[in-house]
Design a protein around this motif. Structure first.
Motif, PDB file in Angstrom:
ATOM      1  N   LEU A   1     -68.561 -72.675  24.449  1.00 56.24           N
ATOM      2  CA  LEU A   1     -68.311 -73.422  25.097  1.00 56.24           C
ATOM      3  C   LEU A   1     -69.654 -74.220  26.046  1.00 56.24           C
ATOM      4  CD1 LEU A   1     -64.470 -72.846  26.894  1.00 56.24           C
ATOM      5  CD2 LEU A   1     -64.872 -73.672  24.679  1.00 56.24           C
ATOM      6  N   ALA A   2     -70.512 -73.586  26.507  1.00 53.09           N
ATOM      7  CA  ALA A   2     -71.318 -74.522  27.759  1.00 53.09           C
ATOM      8  C   ALA A   2     -72.390 -75.205  25.738  1.00 53.09           C
ATOM      9  CB  ALA A   2     -72.450 -73.157  28.020  1.00 53.09           C
ATOM     10  N   GLN A   3     -72.377 -74.297  24.814  1.00 52.81           N
ATOM     11  CA  GLN A   3     -73.397 -74.796  24.301  1.00 52.81           C
ATOM     12  C   GLN A   3     -72.649 -75.815  23.290  1.00 52.81           C
ATOM     13  OE1 GLN A   3     -74.620 -71.443  21.499  1.00 52.81           O
ATOM     14  NE2 GLN A   3     -74.702 -70.249  23.232  1.00 52.81           N
ATOM     15  N   ASN A   4     -71.075 -75.638  22.812  1.00 56.46           N
ATOM     16  CA  ASN A   4     -71.322 -76.693  22.093  1.00 56.46           C
ATOM     17  C   ASN A   4     -69.969 -78.217  22.737  1.00 56.46           C
ATOM     18  OD1 ASN A   4     -70.855 -75.847  19.287  1.00 56.46           O
ATOM     19  ND2 ASN A   4     -70.347 -73.663  20.433  1.00 56.46           N
ATOM     20  N   VAL A   5     -70.108 -77.881  23.843  1.00 57.94           N
ATOM     21  CA  VAL A   5     -69.625 -78.846  24.816  1.00 57.94           C
ATOM     22  C   VAL A   5     -69.509 -79.350  25.723  1.00 57.94           C
ATOM     23  CG1 VAL A   5     -66.938 -79.704  25.625  1.00 57.94           C
ATOM     24  CG2 VAL A   5     -67.132 -77.710  23.862  1.00 57.94           C
ATOM     25  N   PHE A   6     -70.382 -78.116  27.283  1.00 59.06           N
ATOM     26  CA  PHE A   6     -71.360 -79.070  28.317  1.00 59.06           C
ATOM     27  C   PHE A   6     -71.718 -79.523  27.957  1.00 59.06           C
ATOM     28  CE2 PHE A   6     -68.110 -74.895  30.445  1.00 59.06           C
ATOM     29  CZ  PHE A   6     -67.197 -76.448  29.863  1.00 59.06           C
TER      30      PHE A   6
ATOM     31  N   VAL B   1     -68.963 -93.105  25.194  1.00 61.42           N
ATOM     32  CA  VAL B   1     -68.793 -92.128  26.495  1.00 61.42           C
ATOM     33  C   VAL B   1     -68.081 -91.535  26.793  1.00 61.42           C
ATOM     34  CG1 VAL B   1     -70.450 -92.180  28.605  1.00 61.42           C
ATOM     35  CG2 VAL B   1     -71.529 -93.088  26.294  1.00 61.42           C
ATOM     36  N   ASP B   2     -67.277 -92.748  26.855  1.00 61.80           N
ATOM     37  CA  ASP B   2     -65.627 -92.642  27.809  1.00 61.80           C
ATOM     38  C   ASP B   2     -64.748 -91.698  27.069  1.00 61.80           C
ATOM     39  OD1 ASP B   2     -66.169 -94.043  29.438  1.00 61.80           O
ATOM     40  OD2 ASP B   2     -65.000 -95.324  29.126  1.00 61.80           O
ATOM     41  N   ARG B   3     -65.301 -91.685  25.513  1.00 57.60           N
ATOM     42  CA  ARG B   3     -64.589 -90.771  25.236  1.00 57.60           C
ATOM     43  C   ARG B   3     -64.829 -89.506  24.699  1.00 57.60           C
ATOM     44  NH1 ARG B   3     -64.315 -94.471  21.343  1.00 57.60           N
ATOM     45  NH2 ARG B   3     -65.732 -93.499  19.782  1.00 57.60           N
TER      46      ARG B   3
ATOM     47  N   GLU C   1     -72.903 -71.957  36.403  1.00 60.01           N
ATOM     48  CA  GLU C   1     -74.591 -72.318  36.114  1.00 60.01           C
ATOM     49  C   GLU C   1     -74.353 -72.722  34.884  1.00 60.01           C
ATOM     50  OE1 GLU C   1     -75.067 -67.873  35.728  1.00 60.01           O
ATOM     51  OE2 GLU C   1     -75.258 -68.249  37.881  1.00 60.01           O
ATOM     52  N   ASP C   2     -74.019 -73.209  34.050  1.00 58.02           N
ATOM     53  CA  ASP C   2     -73.061 -73.872  32.660  1.00 58.02           C
ATOM     54  C   ASP C   2     -73.362 -75.471  32.993  1.00 58.02           C
ATOM     55  OD1 ASP C   2     -73.397 -71.642  30.991  1.00 58.02           O
ATOM     56  OD2 ASP C   2     -71.031 -71.828  31.084  1.00 58.02           O
ATOM     57  N   ILE C   3     -71.830 -75.886  34.290  1.00 59.28           N
ATOM     58  CA  ILE C   3     -72.464 -77.062  33.894  1.00 59.28           C
ATOM     59  C   ILE C   3     -73.718 -77.679  34.488  1.00 59.28           C
ATOM     60  CG2 ILE C   3     -71.085 -78.142  35.283  1.00 59.28           C
ATOM     61  CD1 ILE C   3     -69.680 -77.396  33.370  1.00 59.28           C
ATOM     62  N   TRP C   4     -74.678 -77.112  36.109  1.00 58.70           N
ATOM     63  CA  TRP C   4     -75.377 -77.685  36.324  1.00 58.70           C
ATOM     64  C   TRP C   4     -77.224 -76.191  36.328  1.00 58.70           C
ATOM     65  CZ3 TRP C   4     -74.789 -81.088  39.451  1.00 58.70           C
ATOM     66  CH2 TRP C   4     -73.421 -82.198  40.136  1.00 58.70           C
TER      67      TRP C   4
ATOM     68  N   ARG D   1     -73.916 -85.835  33.739  1.00 54.06           N
ATOM     69  CA  ARG D   1     -73.963 -86.614  35.183  1.00 54.06           C
ATOM     70  C   ARG D   1     -72.342 -87.007  35.495  1.00 54.06           C
ATOM     71  NH1 ARG D   1     -78.344 -89.310  33.868  1.00 54.06           N
ATOM     72  NH2 ARG D   1     -77.163 -91.691  34.184  1.00 54.06           N
ATOM     73  N   HIS D   2     -71.876 -87.676  34.227  1.00 55.42           N
ATOM     74  CA  HIS D   2     -70.101 -87.227  34.121  1.00 55.42           C
ATOM     75  C   HIS D   2     -69.447 -86.503  33.811  1.00 55.42           C
ATOM     76  CE1 HIS D   2     -70.350 -91.583  31.874  1.00 55.42           C
ATOM     77  NE2 HIS D   2     -71.227 -91.622  33.340  1.00 55.42           N
ATOM     78  N   LEU D   3     -69.967 -85.381  33.880  1.00 52.33           N
ATOM     79  CA  LEU D   3     -69.755 -83.689  33.713  1.00 52.33           C
ATOM     80  C   LEU D   3     -69.791 -83.573  34.617  1.00 52.33           C
ATOM     81  CD1 LEU D   3     -68.029 -81.491  31.884  1.00 52.33           C
ATOM     82  CD2 LEU D   3     -70.226 -80.804  31.205  1.00 52.33           C
TER      83      LEU D   3
END
Length: 818
Positions: free
Chosen positions: A655-660, A681-683, A727-730, A745-747
């Protein structure tokens, strides 16, 4: 003439007499001698003469009982032989106003109940019978069951007239369909409240049609409600809908029911059997199935294939386009392979609709006919409803419904999910043979429902992911061992694999389930008498994952998910993403039509994004996941098995590699500049946040806490899990001078808001957080992020402003939380 001659003889004898006869002043009936006795006048409430009620202008249909239309009035003529006979009353919405409810449309069933007519002098009561609580009539407790389950009276009718032979009654039933009768209404209380419905308007409510057939009577009627806030056409203050009511005679002798087993999937009916020897109120659950009995029981017992006494027959709707009729019939008859596993041949067949002018008495509203209906509608769906006897589970009739626009669903899905490896799917005009095959399999899926089978969402996880890349394997087995899973197209096969079959098919699990549910055993008079044989069929398949059953497990079982494929959600989703990356650059070419705009491109691109999000959701379920294998107490092993930590860590890395990490390939500039001014961007934020919300779902975190408490070192501790997510998000904060993109930034802002909810809400989506370790873990993560944000020095102005804002937000959160 003989009476006249007798009278003359009497008078002659009287004339010879010397004494005149004494004449009574009145005959016994009150009329003077020689006067004709008058008929007694009917009392108020007495039936009228038949021809005064059913007049010459009546429009009559003969059937189960006769129905008469006289102007706005509807009369039922019910023979005495049907009094107290149980009938299945099915209420459906025939036509619905726009936007009434996302869960209600034309064809939706609103009620299915057993009713019976009971005569009480010059009144007839329509009662609702219940089989929720039962006991054999031979047992003393049956009396208690009756008096503690008194049957409600739905409506009462005066007997308007007796039948000409006095062997039946005529009832004016108009009010049953023009009044607001709760038992058969189409508008539930929740919608009445939502739309502020005041009343049913009798002046705008009326009967549209009444039909009679040998085993059922059908009535269509329009109901119009005054509503302060209707769902559509607000200026009218009105909700109008057409209801379709069917009253079906149930068999005089119910079929012997078959007890359900949660290890094999069936639709069911349930009863509380107070006559059971169990030391409790014993719930009995029976499967829903058609009554199939062999024409030659001896040959059947020898293991020969035997035709059933009464096969299951579906007739195609005359409105079905001729080009699709062969595929629909193949979809129906594909189930014969499964019935052969149960010992029956030619158990199910499909018949073409009668030709125009054909005298065949086919009528889709006649309960003797089950149909495949083709509905000219923009709805993108198909359904397989059926009606069954609640006493035994016997399926009486069903109507498969194919909505025309469902072709569009499969055209789009074939392109998106298989276009990378399947050249035939790379066009808006897909080859008729391929789209016809997908339609065939949809019909087969819906027939499966009508035979009694629910969705089996665990079946597809029994196939190894790599086997779905094998041409030989997929040609023999399709994409899952059952057609009842939501596994439609093979999105795992890669270009160069050589796979040629991309769609589902009736499979080994279907053969097994039909054999379990329909195999006939001679001399069975009670459900309990056959359970040992049925258990033996299950024992034969124990340990083989292809024969498991689960409709899904509340979002925590990675093996039982909607639209998934294969035994490894991470690997399967990886192959799916690889194919989507190949499809996106080709969408403009594959969806272009000279002289037309980009509507199709926008639609298919939007659906592709939805499928990408679904694949990511399959991986999320691995986190804090629990695999479920239903077992009886005589089987070894546990039912619930937590997913190992290593699998969970692999899923989070994916998920970190393919979404986040923002999937830039999904933000295709060439496509976006053709379909919209803005919105991408919203989607993307929506997809990323739905995934993150799943990762930090309160129930998921609760399972991690519980597993740590029970399994100790085998578990992934909540604190370590939360650290890994952070750690994945930041991940940018590990660099000296981070530069954080718009999407990230949105995430990250969304991540802080999710932690705030976990820290401040007492309950989140049904999970109690007030005393949970989750609250403390969320607070600890916020403090860590604040420290890191204060320490970091962004490489650009937007990043610096973002980090300052995050730190200030967390300050406010922690301060206000006290």
């Amino acid at each position: 003439m003989s009476r006249l001659l007798t009278l003359v003889a009497v008078l002659a004898l009287a004339g010879c007499s010397t004494t005149a006869p004494t004449v009574s002043p009145e005959a016994p009936g009150g009329a003077a001698s020689g006067e004709k006795a008058e008929k007694p006048k009917p009392k108020d409430g007495d039936p009228k003469p038949y021809d005064e009620v059913i007049t010459e202008d009546a429009v009559t249909e003969r059937g189960l009982f006769d129905v008469h239309r006289i102007g706005d009035k509807l009369f039922f003529e019910i023979p005495d032989s049907l009094m107290s006979r149980e009938m299945l009353a099915v209420s459906r919405i025939a036509q619905t106003p726009a936007d009434l409810s996302p869960f209600i449309n034309a064809g939706s069933k609103t009620a299915e109940q057993v009713l019976k007519w009971e005569r009480n002098g010059n009144r007839v009561l329509l009662r609702k019978a219940s089989y929720t609580s039962v006991a054999s009539d031979t047992l003393a407790i049956a009396q208690s069951v009756r008096v503690n389950n008194f049957e409600p009276v739905v409506m009462a009718f005066d007997v308007a007239a007796l039948s000409p032979d006095s062997a039946g009654v005529v009832l004016d039933v108009t009010s049953l369909y023009t009044d607001d009768v709760p038992a058969i209404t189409g508008l539930p209380t929740s919608l009445r409240t939502q739309y502020k419905v005041r009343r049913l308007d009798p002046k705008r409510s009326f009967i549209d049609e009444a039909r009679a057939f040998p085993l059922n009577v059908n009535v269509r009627h329009t109901m119009t409600f005054d509503a302060a806030e209707p769902p559509s056409n607000a200026g009218t203050g009105t909700i109008s809908m057409q209801m379709y009511q069917s009253m079906i005679l149930l068999p005089a002798e119910p079929m012997t029911p078959r007890l359900a087993d949660e290890r094999v999937g069936w639709f069911t009916v349930s009863q509380i059997d107070f006559g059971s020897n169990a030391q409790k109120a014993d719930q009995k659950t029976y499967i829903r199935r058609w009554r199939l009995e062999p024409t030659d029981p001896e040959a059947y017992a020898r293991g020969e294939l035997v035709e059933p006494v009464k096969p299951i027959v579906y007739t195609l709707d005359p409105g079905t386009p001729e080009r699709w009729r062969p595929y629909f019939c193949m979809g129906v008859e594909d189930w014969n392979r499964a019935f052969e596993a149960a010992g029956f041949k030619n158990a199910i067949r499909c018949e073409m609709p009668p030709a125009p002018g054909d005298s065949t008495q086919f009528d889709p509203e006649d309960v003797r006919f089950s149909t495949v209906r083709y509905v000219a509608s923009e709805t993108r769906n198909a359904t397989g409803p059926s009606v069954s006897d609640p006493r035994s589970g016997e399926i009486i009739e069903s109507d498969i419904i194919w909505y025309h626009n469902h072709i569009r669903s499969y055209r789009n899905r074939l392109m998106i999910e298989t276009g990378a490896a399947n050249p035939q799917a790379r066009s808006l005009e897909i080859d008729e043979e391929l789209i016809g095959e997908t339609m065939r399999q949809v019909i087969a899926h819906e027939i499966g429902h009508a035979l009694g089978l629910p969705h089996n969402m665990i079946a597809s996880s029994s196939f190894p992911v790599d086997s779905l890349r094998s041409p030989a394997f997929t040609s023999e087995f399709g994409v899952a061992p059952t057609i009842m899973d939501y596994t439609r197209q093979n999105y795992i096969a890669q270009p160069g694999d050589g796979v040629t079959r991309f769609v589902r098919m009736v499979g080994l699990y279907d053969d097994y389930a039909i054999n379990w549910g329909y195999r006939w055993y001679p001399g069975i008079t009670s459900p309990e008498a056959e359970t040992a044989r049925l258990d033996a069929l299950i024992a034969e398949k124990e340990g083989d994952p292809m024969y498991r059953f689960s409709t899904g497990s509340g979002g925590y079982n990675p093996d039982a998910q909607t639209e998934d494929m294969g035994n490894d959600p991470v690997a399967a989703s990886g192959y799916a993403v690889a194919n989507l990356k190949r499809v996106v650059p080709n969408l403009i070419e594959w969806t272009s039509t000279p002289g037309e705009g980009y509507d199709d491109l926008g639609e298919i691109y939007g659906e592709l994004q939805g499928m990408y999000a679904r694949y990511m959701g399959h991986v999320v379920t691995v986190l804090g996941g629990v695999r479920v294998t239903p077992k009886s107490t005589d089987q070894a092993g546990v039912v619930y098995e937590p997913v190992p930590r290593a699998e969970q860590e692999r899923a989070l890395d994916f998920l970190a590699q393919n979404v986040f990490e923002t999937p830039e390939w999904l933000l295709d500039r060439e496509i976006l500049r053709r379909i919209e001014a803005s919105g991408a961007v919203d989607r993307m934020r929506g997809i990323q946040m739905r995934t993150l919300d799943g990762v930090l779902d309160a129930e998921r975190l609760h399972r991690l806490v519980e597993r740590e408490a029970i399994d100790g070192g085998e578990a992934w501790p909540l604190a370590e899990y939360m650290d890994a997510v952070r750690e994945d998000i930041w991940s940018e904060l590990a660099r000296q001078r981070p530069a954080i993109s718009t999407q990230r930034r949105h995430l990250q802002r969304g991540y802080v808001e999710t932690l705030e909810a976990l820290m401040t809400e007492d309950e989140r989506r049904g999970t109690d957080l007030s005393q949970s370790d989750i609250r403390a873990a969320a607070r600890a993560e916020l403090k860590t992020i604040r420290t890191q944000a204060r320490r970091a020095r962004g490489a650009d102005a937007a990043t610096r402003a973002h980090l300052d804002d995050i730190a200030d937000r967390i300050d406010d959160l922690l301060e206000n939380d006290g």
